[in-house]
Write a protein that holds these residues in place. Structure first.
Motif, PDB file in Angstrom:
ATOM      1  N   ARG A 137       0.827  -1.212   0.000  1.00 13.79           N
ATOM      2  CA  ARG A 137       0.000   0.000   0.000  1.00 13.79           C
ATOM      3  C   ARG A 137       0.864   1.266   0.000  1.00 13.79           C
ATOM      4  O   ARG A 137       0.381   2.350  -0.344  1.00 13.79           O
ATOM      5  CB  ARG A 137      -0.920   0.002   1.224  1.00 13.79           C
ATOM      6  N   ASN A 138       2.102   1.132   0.391  1.00 12.96           N
ATOM      7  CA  ASN A 138       3.049   2.242   0.417  1.00 12.96           C
ATOM      8  C   ASN A 138       3.823   2.356  -0.895  1.00 12.96           C
ATOM      9  O   ASN A 138       4.689   3.213  -1.038  1.00 12.96           O
ATOM     10  CB  ASN A 138       4.025   2.048   1.589  1.00 12.96           C
ATOM     11  N   GLY A 139       3.495   1.496  -1.856  1.00 12.66           N
ATOM     12  CA  GLY A 139       4.283   1.439  -3.073  1.00 12.66           C
ATOM     13  C   GLY A 139       3.618   2.051  -4.287  1.00 12.66           C
ATOM     14  O   GLY A 139       2.419   2.347  -4.301  1.00 12.66           O
ATOM     15  N   ASN A 194       4.391  -8.026  -6.337  1.00 13.74           N
ATOM     16  CA  ASN A 194       3.900  -9.358  -5.975  1.00 13.74           C
ATOM     17  C   ASN A 194       2.397  -9.484  -6.164  1.00 13.74           C
ATOM     18  O   ASN A 194       1.899 -10.489  -6.678  1.00 13.74           O
ATOM     19  CB  ASN A 194       4.231  -9.679  -4.519  1.00 13.74           C
ATOM     20  N   VAL A 195       1.660  -8.457  -5.738  1.00  8.06           N
ATOM     21  CA  VAL A 195       0.205  -8.512  -5.849  1.00  8.06           C
ATOM     22  C   VAL A 195      -0.216  -8.413  -7.319  1.00  8.06           C
ATOM     23  O   VAL A 195      -1.105  -9.144  -7.774  1.00  8.06           O
ATOM     24  CB  VAL A 195      -0.460  -7.403  -5.014  1.00  8.06           C
ATOM     25  N   LEU A 196       0.415  -7.535  -8.077  1.00  9.29           N
ATOM     26  CA  LEU A 196       0.092  -7.391  -9.493  1.00  9.29           C
ATOM     27  C   LEU A 196       0.426  -8.666 -10.266  1.00  9.29           C
ATOM     28  O   LEU A 196      -0.320  -9.075 -11.173  1.00  9.29           O
ATOM     29  CB  LEU A 196       0.845  -6.194 -10.072  1.00  9.29           C
ATOM     30  N   PHE A 197       1.531  -9.306  -9.925  1.00  7.97           N
ATOM     31  CA  PHE A 197       1.898 -10.584 -10.540  1.00  7.97           C
ATOM     32  C   PHE A 197       0.817 -11.629 -10.273  1.00  7.97           C
ATOM     33  O   PHE A 197       0.410 -12.378 -11.171  1.00  7.97           O
ATOM     34  CB  PHE A 197       3.239 -11.052  -9.980  1.00  7.97           C
ATOM     35  N   THR A 198       0.337 -11.679  -9.048  1.00 11.48           N
ATOM     36  CA  THR A 198      -0.732 -12.613  -8.691  1.00 11.48           C
ATOM     37  C   THR A 198      -1.985 -12.343  -9.504  1.00 11.48           C
ATOM     38  O   THR A 198      -2.619 -13.267 -10.033  1.00 11.48           O
ATOM     39  CB  THR A 198      -1.042 -12.499  -7.188  1.00 11.48           C
ATOM     40  N   THR A 199      -2.352 -11.072  -9.621  1.00 10.94           N
ATOM     41  CA  THR A 199      -3.541 -10.686 -10.375  1.00 10.94           C
ATOM     42  C   THR A 199      -3.465 -11.169 -11.817  1.00 10.94           C
ATOM     43  O   THR A 199      -4.433 -11.743 -12.350  1.00 10.94           O
ATOM     44  CB  THR A 199      -3.697  -9.155 -10.355  1.00 10.94           C
ATOM     45  N   GLU A 200      -2.324 -10.960 -12.441  1.00 10.99           N
ATOM     46  CA  GLU A 200      -2.191 -11.314 -13.860  1.00 10.99           C
ATOM     47  C   GLU A 200      -2.061 -12.821 -14.059  1.00 10.99           C
ATOM     48  O   GLU A 200      -2.690 -13.390 -14.954  1.00 10.99           O
ATOM     49  CB  GLU A 200      -0.984 -10.593 -14.458  1.00 10.99           C
ATOM     50  N   LEU A 201      -1.257 -13.484 -13.241  1.00  8.78           N
ATOM     51  CA  LEU A 201      -1.089 -14.929 -13.399  1.00  8.78           C
ATOM     52  C   LEU A 201      -2.404 -15.657 -13.174  1.00  8.78           C
ATOM     53  O   LEU A 201      -2.702 -16.639 -13.868  1.00  8.78           O
ATOM     54  CB  LEU A 201      -0.022 -15.452 -12.433  1.00  8.78           C
ATOM     55  N   ALA A 202      -3.206 -15.182 -12.223  1.00  2.00           N
ATOM     56  CA  ALA A 202      -4.493 -15.822 -11.929  1.00  2.00           C
ATOM     57  C   ALA A 202      -5.404 -15.818 -13.150  1.00  2.00           C
ATOM     58  O   ALA A 202      -6.228 -16.726 -13.318  1.00  2.00           O
ATOM     59  CB  ALA A 202      -5.168 -15.135 -10.751  1.00  2.00           C
ATOM     60  N   ARG A 203      -5.275 -14.805 -13.987  1.00  2.00           N
ATOM     61  CA  ARG A 203      -6.105 -14.727 -15.188  1.00  2.00           C
ATOM     62  C   ARG A 203      -5.630 -15.674 -16.273  1.00  2.00           C
ATOM     63  O   ARG A 203      -6.374 -15.960 -17.222  1.00  2.00           O
ATOM     64  CB  ARG A 203      -6.108 -13.296 -15.740  1.00  2.00           C
ATOM     65  N   TYR A 269      -5.868 -11.487  -2.633  1.00  6.14           N
ATOM     66  CA  TYR A 269      -4.903 -11.040  -1.637  1.00  6.14           C
ATOM     67  C   TYR A 269      -5.462 -11.394  -0.263  1.00  6.14           C
ATOM     68  O   TYR A 269      -6.633 -11.098   0.031  1.00  6.14           O
ATOM     69  CB  TYR A 269      -4.693  -9.529  -1.767  1.00  6.14           C
ATOM     70  N   PHE A 270      -4.647 -12.029   0.559  1.00  4.62           N
ATOM     71  CA  PHE A 270      -5.056 -12.441   1.898  1.00  4.62           C
ATOM     72  C   PHE A 270      -4.240 -11.685   2.944  1.00  4.62           C
ATOM     73  O   PHE A 270      -3.045 -11.422   2.746  1.00  4.62           O
ATOM     74  CB  PHE A 270      -4.834 -13.940   2.111  1.00  4.62           C
ATOM     75  N   ASN A 271      -4.893 -11.365   4.046  1.00  6.95           N
ATOM     76  CA  ASN A 271      -4.208 -10.898   5.244  1.00  6.95           C
ATOM     77  C   ASN A 271      -4.102 -12.106   6.156  1.00  6.95           C
ATOM     78  O   ASN A 271      -5.090 -12.519   6.767  1.00  6.95           O
ATOM     79  CB  ASN A 271      -4.996  -9.775   5.911  1.00  6.95           C
ATOM     80  N   LYS A 272      -2.922 -12.685   6.207  1.00  5.06           N
ATOM     81  CA  LYS A 272      -2.726 -13.994   6.814  1.00  5.06           C
ATOM     82  C   LYS A 272      -3.687 -14.991   6.143  1.00  5.06           C
ATOM     83  O   LYS A 272      -3.588 -15.195   4.948  1.00  5.06           O
ATOM     84  CB  LYS A 272      -2.858 -13.919   8.337  1.00  5.06           C
ATOM     85  N   GLU A 273      -4.632 -15.568   6.863  1.00  9.66           N
ATOM     86  CA  GLU A 273      -5.518 -16.553   6.254  1.00  9.66           C
ATOM     87  C   GLU A 273      -6.876 -15.982   5.858  1.00  9.66           C
ATOM     88  O   GLU A 273      -7.758 -16.725   5.416  1.00  9.66           O
ATOM     89  CB  GLU A 273      -5.710 -17.734   7.209  1.00  9.66           C
ATOM     90  N   ARG A 274      -7.045 -14.682   5.989  1.00 14.79           N
ATOM     91  CA  ARG A 274      -8.339 -14.057   5.709  1.00 14.79           C
ATOM     92  C   ARG A 274      -8.290 -13.284   4.394  1.00 14.79           C
ATOM     93  O   ARG A 274      -7.372 -12.486   4.181  1.00 14.79           O
ATOM     94  CB  ARG A 274      -8.730 -13.098   6.839  1.00 14.79           C
ATOM     95  N   PRO A 275      -9.270 -13.479   3.517  1.00 13.12           N
ATOM     96  CA  PRO A 275      -9.332 -12.662   2.299  1.00 13.12           C
ATOM     97  C   PRO A 275      -9.407 -11.184   2.671  1.00 13.12           C
ATOM     98  O   PRO A 275     -10.101 -10.803   3.619  1.00 13.12           O
ATOM     99  CB  PRO A 275     -10.623 -13.127   1.618  1.00 13.12           C
ATOM    100  N   ARG A 277      -8.712  -6.868   0.989  1.00 12.21           N
ATOM    101  CA  ARG A 277      -8.771  -6.029  -0.203  1.00 12.21           C
ATOM    102  C   ARG A 277      -7.422  -5.333  -0.378  1.00 12.21           C
ATOM    103  O   ARG A 277      -6.992  -4.567   0.490  1.00 12.21           O
ATOM    104  CB  ARG A 277      -9.896  -5.002  -0.075  1.00 12.21           C
ATOM    105  N   ALA A 278      -6.780  -5.587  -1.498  1.00 14.41           N
ATOM    106  CA  ALA A 278      -5.503  -4.959  -1.791  1.00 14.41           C
ATOM    107  C   ALA A 278      -5.725  -3.486  -2.138  1.00 14.41           C
ATOM    108  O   ALA A 278      -6.854  -3.027  -2.328  1.00 14.41           O
ATOM    109  CB  ALA A 278      -4.814  -5.676  -2.940  1.00 14.41           C
ATOM    110  N   SER A 279      -4.654  -2.740  -2.228  1.00 17.26           N
ATOM    111  CA  SER A 279      -4.749  -1.321  -2.552  1.00 17.26           C
ATOM    112  C   SER A 279      -5.307  -1.130  -3.963  1.00 17.26           C
ATOM    113  O   SER A 279      -5.232  -2.037  -4.807  1.00 17.26           O
ATOM    114  CB  SER A 279      -3.369  -0.670  -2.466  1.00 17.26           C
ATOM    115  N   PRO A 280      -5.877   0.038  -4.263  1.00 14.11           N
ATOM    116  CA  PRO A 280      -6.405   0.285  -5.610  1.00 14.11           C
ATOM    117  C   PRO A 280      -5.367   0.067  -6.708  1.00 14.11           C
ATOM    118  O   PRO A 280      -5.670  -0.504  -7.759  1.00 14.11           O
ATOM    119  CB  PRO A 280      -6.863   1.743  -5.538  1.00 14.11           C
ATOM    120  N   SER A 281      -4.124   0.517  -6.477  1.00 10.31           N
ATOM    121  CA  SER A 281      -3.096   0.336  -7.504  1.00 10.31           C
ATOM    122  C   SER A 281      -2.764  -1.127  -7.720  1.00 10.31           C
ATOM    123  O   SER A 281      -2.403  -1.545  -8.833  1.00 10.31           O
ATOM    124  CB  SER A 281      -1.840   1.121  -7.135  1.00 10.31           C
TER     125      SER A 281
END
Length: 306
Positions: A137-139, A194-203, A269-275, A277-281
């Protein structure tokens, strides 16, 4: 017996997750740089009831990542889980063997390339799990900097564009240097990757495969901050002393093991084991696609994968 590869499994979250999978009867490929620490993880996995083998590689060198992938191919016929857990956090500016800023190289490009090299070994219902951080979120990402200088932005406390005045103030006043947090912006940017990579690979993966990432918690004991300079290292380690602020290595390891198993979510995106919401970016699909294509170019592969 299901098989998992866990990078960065010689300590911290990776080791804990490996042992948990061992308790469930998994075979675990343990990655790291320290052979003795790798042997300790292997012993703990086997004591827990699983089987394991250590394979070393330095992810600051993309050639070593390719060689490591070849070693994995020789060791196993398939993977039920690929856990991209290896990562670092440093204060000073360093570059990888190929000239990329070290956070970007180790925390993102190495996992991107490794997944490319091994995705065809992934089972039809296999999982790709990536350890990210709430720091995403700081990135922010500066694609011109990536293309021209091999770095996601400039050093400082924050990478977020809207907080650029704060970054400049910290540098001008010397606060950034005195706190030992000059690399936090670049670390945060790599976690956004890392989050963006996950988003794209999942598709892109097959229908029954699952790709997710997780924030393991605020875990001073994870070892991720072992290379931070003083006094940033002291601040990081001191978080363990503040009730309600820090989490445990076990929290992160449990999340890794859970996501490597039977989780139906995809691209989350999970916070530990809980789904969560990642940052808008981090949820911007155009940015994810752009990073994917640029990463492919930087590591020398065709972007049309898997």
């Amino acid at each position: 017996m299901p098989t998992a590869l866990i990078t960065g499994a010689t300590s911290g979250i990776g080791r804990d997750g490996a042992v948990r999978l061992g308790e469930q009867g998994w075979h675990v490929l343990v990655h790291g740089r320290d052979e003795a620490a790798g042997a300790e993880t292997v012993a703990r996995v086997e004591d827990a009831g699983g089987t394991a083998a250590f394979h070393g590689a330095d992810f600051a060198d993309l050639d070593a990542v390719r060689a490591f992938a070849d070693t994995v191919r020789e060791a196993v016929d398939g993977l039920d889980a690929l856990c991209n857990n290896a990562g670092l956090a440093i204060n000073d500016y360093r570059e990888s063997e190929q000239g990329f800023e070290l956070h970007f190289a180790v925390n993102h490009l190495a996992g991107y390339l490794l997944t490319h090299e091994l995705v065809d070994l992934l089972a039809d219902d296999g999982r790709v799990v990536t350890t990210t951080s709430v720091a995403h979120r700081n990135g922010d990402l500066d694609f011109e900097e990536i293309r021209g200088n091999g770095r996601t932005g400039v050093p400082g406390i924050t990478g977020a564009k809207q907080l650029a005045p704060l970054r400049r103030l910290g540098q001008a006043t010397g606060v950034t240097e005195r706190t030992g947090l000059g690399g936090f912006a670049l670390y945060s940017n790599s976690k956004l990757c890392n989050v963006l990579f996950t988003t794209e690979l999942a598709r892109r993966v097959r229908d029954d495969q699952r790709v997710n990432c997780f924030h393991p918690g605020i875990i001073p004991g994870s070892g991720v901050g072992r290379d931070l300079a003083f006094p940033g290292s002291l601040v990081w380690e001191s978080l363990d002393l503040v009730p309600g602020v820090s989490d445990s290595v076990a929290d992160g390891g449990a999340a890794l093991a859970t996501l490597a198993g039977d989780v139906d979510a995809n691209g989350r995106y999970f916070n530990k084991e809980r789904p969560a919401r990642a940052s808008p970016s981090a949820r911007d699909e155009d940015t994810a696609t752009r990073l994917w294509a640029l990463s492919a170019d930087l590591v020398g592969v065709d972007a049309n994968w898997p």
